[in-house]
Write an enzyme that holds these catalytic residues in place. Structure first.
Site, short mmCIF file in Angstrom:
data_model
loop_
_atom_site.label_atom_id
_atom_site.label_comp_id
_atom_site.label_asym_id
_atom_site.label_seq_id
_atom_site.Cartn_x
_atom_site.Cartn_y
_atom_site.Cartn_z
CD GLU A 1 -3.02 1.04 2.08
OE1 GLU A 1 -3.29 2.01 2.59
OE2 GLU A 1 -3.48 0.05 2.08
CE LYS A 2 0.52 3.32 4.62
NZ LYS A 2 0.12 2.08 4.93
CG ASP B 1 -2.60 -0.31 5.48
OD1 ASP B 1 -1.37 -1.09 5.35
OD2 ASP B 1 -2.49 0.54 5.87
CG ASP C 1 -8.25 -0.47 6.15
OD1 ASP C 1 -7.91 -0.87 4.69
OD2 ASP C 1 -7.85 0.21 6.70
CE1 TYR D 1 -3.57 -0.44 8.87
CE2 TYR D 1 -5.75 -1.31 9.97
CZ TYR D 1 -5.18 -0.58 8.57
OH TYR D 1 -6.00 0.15 7.89
NE ARG E 1 -4.82 5.33 8.95
CZ ARG E 1 -5.43 6.25 8.46
NH1 ARG E 1 -6.66 6.56 8.19
NH2 ARG E 1 -4.58 7.61 8.62
#
Length: 652
Positions: free
Chosen positions: A7-8, A103, A105, A328, A330
C-alpha cells in the site's frame, strides 16, 4: 516472477526485511533474490474522475444537470503519483503472480484492487492473485503472514463495500454540494456550501446539542432518602423509589417534581419501622476491558490527555510505521486471534524491559491466562491494537507518543491479570408502604483494576441483614436538586457518538436494528471528518468543548432533517458493513442511494435559503481541486500516505 504490491513504501520496506539479501533497490521497486519483486502504491494512485471528465457540460454548475450519475465510472491517475503508477503497471505485465499487500481493511483492499483493474490485469493473473495480510510491521510477524497467503478473491466483498462507499460519497457530496451552493447564490451567499453524507449529520448533532443547551430551562426535582439504623446500631442510607401512582408528579426522566409530595414522604417515614423485603449479597467478577480499537483509544486519550482524534491517529501511525511498536492502528476490532496468544510471553517481557511504569504489574501477569479478548470468531481482517515485541524506540518517543503507547500497553497487560472481584449488596425496605433501596459494592480483589486509578470514595459496605429483619428509619431527608443542561460535545463524547450512533438516531425502527457498535464513518475517517468541519469553519473549540460557529448553526438550520440527522447515513453504514460480509448487494445499495438523491435535489430546488443571506462565506476553495480525492479523502489513505490534509468538500 512474484510481484508484491504494498500500500505504501514503508510497508514495502517492511516486507522486504522478511527476505534474505542481496536486494536491489530500483526506481519504485525492490528486487529480491530469485527474481521476485516488491513495488508499492503511495496511498491511492487513482482518484475518481471529476464531473467535467464525463462531460464538458458538467463544468458549469446548474440544476439542469443534476443529479450527475455516471453510467460507467471512471478513475484517473493522480497527478503527483503518475510515475509510480507507470512503474506498477509495467511490473504487473511482467509478473507471473501478484500478491496484494494493501492494509488489512476495506479501503486497503480497494486501493490495490482498483490499480489491478485499471491496469487491465489479465483475468488469469487476477484469479490467481493472493492476499498478504500484515497487521504488524516487525520482521517475524511478516514472515508468519507470508506463510498464510490467501486467495485475493476471498476479499472481494470487502472491496465492493469500499467501492460502494467511495461512489456513494462522490454522488452524495458532489451533487448536493452543487445543489445547495446554487441555492445559496440565489440569496447572495457566495461560498461553497459543502454537504457530506457523514460530515453534515455530525455537524447537525453538534448544532442540535447547542440548540438544546440554549433552550434549556432548569427545574427543581426532589429525592427522599431514609437514614436507616439496624438493631446493632449500624447505619446506612436508602433512596425512595416512587411507585406508579406518582406518575403524575414526575418529569419525563421519572424524577419527582412535586415538592409537597416529596416533603410528605420524608415526614411520613421519620421515626418509623423499616421492614427488609429483600436482601441480596453476591460475589461478582468483572473481566478486564478488551484491547483497543482506534475509536476506543481515541476516546480514552481524549479523556485522559485532551488529545484530539486526529492527534491520536497521527501518533498511532507513527508508532506503527516509524517505530513499529504497535500493531495496525486503524482497526475497528477489539479482539485478538487465538494464535496471537503464543506471543504473549515475548510481548510482556518487552514491556517489562521498556517502561518502568508497568514493571510491578508485569510481574503479576500470567502469560498463560487467556481472557475473552482471544476470540477468532470476532476477528475480521484486523485485530485489536496491541504492543509488538520491538519496543527499543520507546525512549525516543515524545511525551504524547509515550502517553498513547502506555494506554495501549495497559490495555494489553490487563488481559493477563485476574478479574476484578467485588461484593454487591442490595437491600430493599418497606417504610410506611413505600419502597426504599440501598445498594453498595465492596472490592474484594482488585485484579486488573490495580492498573487503574481508584476512586477516592470509600466502598459502600452495607450491613448484613436478612429478609423480614425489622430496622428503623431515624429520619426522612428531603433533597432538592436541579436539572442540568446537556453537556457540550468534546473530542471524546463526539467520537463516542459517532461510534454508537443508535443513541442519536431519530427513527425508532432504525434504532431497533442498529447495533451499539454501528457508527458514522470508519475508524480511518472519523478523525478527518471532525477536523474537516473545523477547517470549513463550521466548528470551533472552546477549551475542551466543541461548538458550532454561527455559519455552522445557520447552515444546519437551513437543511431538511434528512440531511442534518444521522438516520439516513447510519442506515447506509449498516448496509455497507453488510456488503463487506457479502450479506447485501452493492448495486441495490447504489440504486437506492440515487433514488434518494433525486428526492433530496427536488427538495432543495423548492427551498429558499433565506437564513443564508447574510451568512459569512466558507473558506475559499480552489475550483480545480474542488472534487478531487473523493476516494482518498473518504478512505483516509491520502492523509496518512502523503501527509496532506483532506481538501475535498465531498469528503463524507
Amino acid at each position: 516472477m512474484r510481484l508484491f504490491i504494498a500500500e505504501k513504501p514503508s510497508l514495502a520496506r517492511a516486507i522486504a526485511s522478511a527476505f534474505p539479501g542481496p536486494q536491489k533497490k530500483g526506481d519504485g521497486f525492490i528486487q529480491l533474490p530469485g527474481g521476485d519483486c516488491i513495488t508499492w502504491c503511495i496511498g491511492h494512485l487513482l482518484e475518481q474522475a471529476e464531473p467535467e471528465d464525463y462531460s464538458p457540460s458538467y463544468k458549469r454548475w446548474s440544476f439542469d444537470t443534476l443529479p450527475i450519475v455516471p453510467d460507467i465510472w471512471q478513475l484517473k491517475p493522480k497527478a503527483n503519483t503518475k510515475k509510480q503508477l507507470a512503474v506498477v503497471k509495467k511490473l504487473i505485465k511482467q509478473a507471473d503472480q501478484i500478491i496484494h499487500a494493501g492494509d488489512p481493511d476495506r479501503e486497503g483492499q480497494l486501493l490495490v484492487d482498483e490499480v489491478l483493474h485499471y491496469c487491465q490485469t489479465a483475468k488469469t493473473k487476477l484469479s490467481q492473485c493472493q492476499r498478504l495480510l500484515v497487521s504488524d510491521l516487525n520482521t517475524n510477524a511478516i514472515k508468519k503472514a507470508l506463510g498464510k497467503l490467501q486467495s485475493n478473491g476471498n476479499f472481494a466483498p470487502l472491496s465492493r463495500s469500499a467501492l460502494a462507499r467511495s461512489r456513494a460519497d462522490w454522488l452524495f457530496g458532489m451533487n448536493l454540494t452543487r445543489a445547495y451552493t446554487l441555492k445559496g447564490k440565489q440569496v447572495g451567499y457566495q461560498g461553497v456550501l459543502s454537504i457530506g453524507r457523514v460530515q453534515t449529520p455530525i455537524l447537525g448533532m453538534v448544532v442540535k446539542r447547542e440548540q438544546e443547551i440554549n433552550a434549556f430551562i432548569p427545574h427543581d426535582f426532589y429525592q427522599v432518602e431514609a437514614l436507616i439504623r439496624t438493631p446493632d446500631t449500624q447505619t446506612f442510607t436508602a433512596k425512595w423509589v416512587p411507585s406508579e401512582a406518582c406518575q403524575g408528579h414526575m418529569d419525563e426522566e421519572g424524577r419527582i417534581i412535586n415538592p409537597k409530595l416529596a416533603e410528605h414522604v420524608a415526614n411520613r417515614i421519620t421515626d418509623k419501622p423499616a421492614a427488609v423485603s429483600k436482601a441480596e449479597r453476591q460475589q461478582k467478577k468483572q473481566p478486564p476491558p478488551l484491547p483497543y480499537s482506534l475509536s476506543s483509544l481515541q476516546i480514552d486519550a481524549a479523556k485522559a490527555f485532551g488529545l484530539s482524534a486526529q492527534q491520536v491517529l497521527d501518533i498511532c501511525q507513527s508508532l506503527y510505521e516509524t517505530h513499529k511498536m504497535i500493531s495496525y492502528p486503524r482497526s475497528d476490532c477489539r479482539y485478538l486471534p487465538t494464535e496471537q496468544h503464543q506471543e504473549a510471553g515475548a510481548i510482556l517481557s518487552a514491556i517489562n524491559r521498556t517502561t518502568s511504569a508497568y514493571q510491578p504489574h508485569v510481574i503479576a501477569c500470567d502469560p498463560k491466562r487467556k481472557s475473552r479478548a482471544w476470540n477468532d470468531k470476532q476477528v475480521g481482517a484486523h485485530h485489536g491494537i496491541i504492543p509488538t515485541q520491538s519496543l527499543a524506540a520507546y525512549s525516543k518517543l515524545n511525551a504524547n507518543e509515550q502517553r498513547v503507547f502506555d494506554l495501549i500497553c495497559r490495555q494489553y497487560l490487563v488481559q493477563f491479570l485476574e478479574d476484578y472481584e467485588y461484593r454487591a449488596s442490595r437491600i430493599e425496605l418497606i417504610i410506611e408502604g413505600g419502597v426504599f433501596v440501598a445498594q453498595g459494592n465492596v472490592p474484594t480483589k482488585l485484579g486488573w483494576k490495580a492498573l487503574f486509578k481508584q476512586d477516592k470514595k470509600t466502598s459502600d459496605e452495607l450491613p448484613n441483614v436478612t429478609e423480614q429483619d425489622q430496622l428503623w428509619c431515624e429520619q426522612g431527608v428531603l433533597l432538592t436538586k436541579q436539572t442540568t443542561p446537556p453537556e457540550y460535545f468534546t473530542d471524546a463524547s463526539l467520537l463516542a457518538a459517532m461510534t454508537g450512533i443508535a443513541k442519536f438516531v431519530v427513527d425508532k425502527e432504525l434504532k431497533k436494528v442498529l447495533r451499539d457498535t454501528d457508527g458514522l464513518g470508519t475508524e480511518a475517517t472519523r478523525a478527518g471528518i471532525i477536523e474537516l468541519l473545523f477547517k470549513r469553519q463550521f466548528l470551533y473549540r472552546q477549551g475542551k468543548q466543541i461548538r458550532p460557529t454561527p455559519a455552522g448553526m445557520r447552515f444546519i438550520e437551513s437543511l431538511p432533517a434528512s440531511l442534518a440527522t444521522p438516520d439516513m447515513t447510519a442506515r447506509w453504514e449498516m448496509i455497507l458493513n453488510r456488503i463487506s460480509h457479502n450479506e447485501a448487494d452493492y448495486q441495490s445499495f447504489l440504486n437506492e442511494l440515487v433514488a434518494n438523491l433525486r428526492q433530496q435535489i427536488d427538495t432543495c430546488q423548492q427551498q429558499r435559503l433565506t437564513a443564508l443571506a447574510d451568512l459569512p462565506a466558507s473558506p475559499k476553495t480552489n475550483p480545480k481541486r474542488r472534487y478531487r480525492k473523493a476516494n482518498t479523502a473518504s478512505s483516509g489513505k491520502g492523509r496518512r500516505s502523503t501527509k496532506r490534509q483532506p481538501n475535498s468538500h465531498t469528503n463524507h
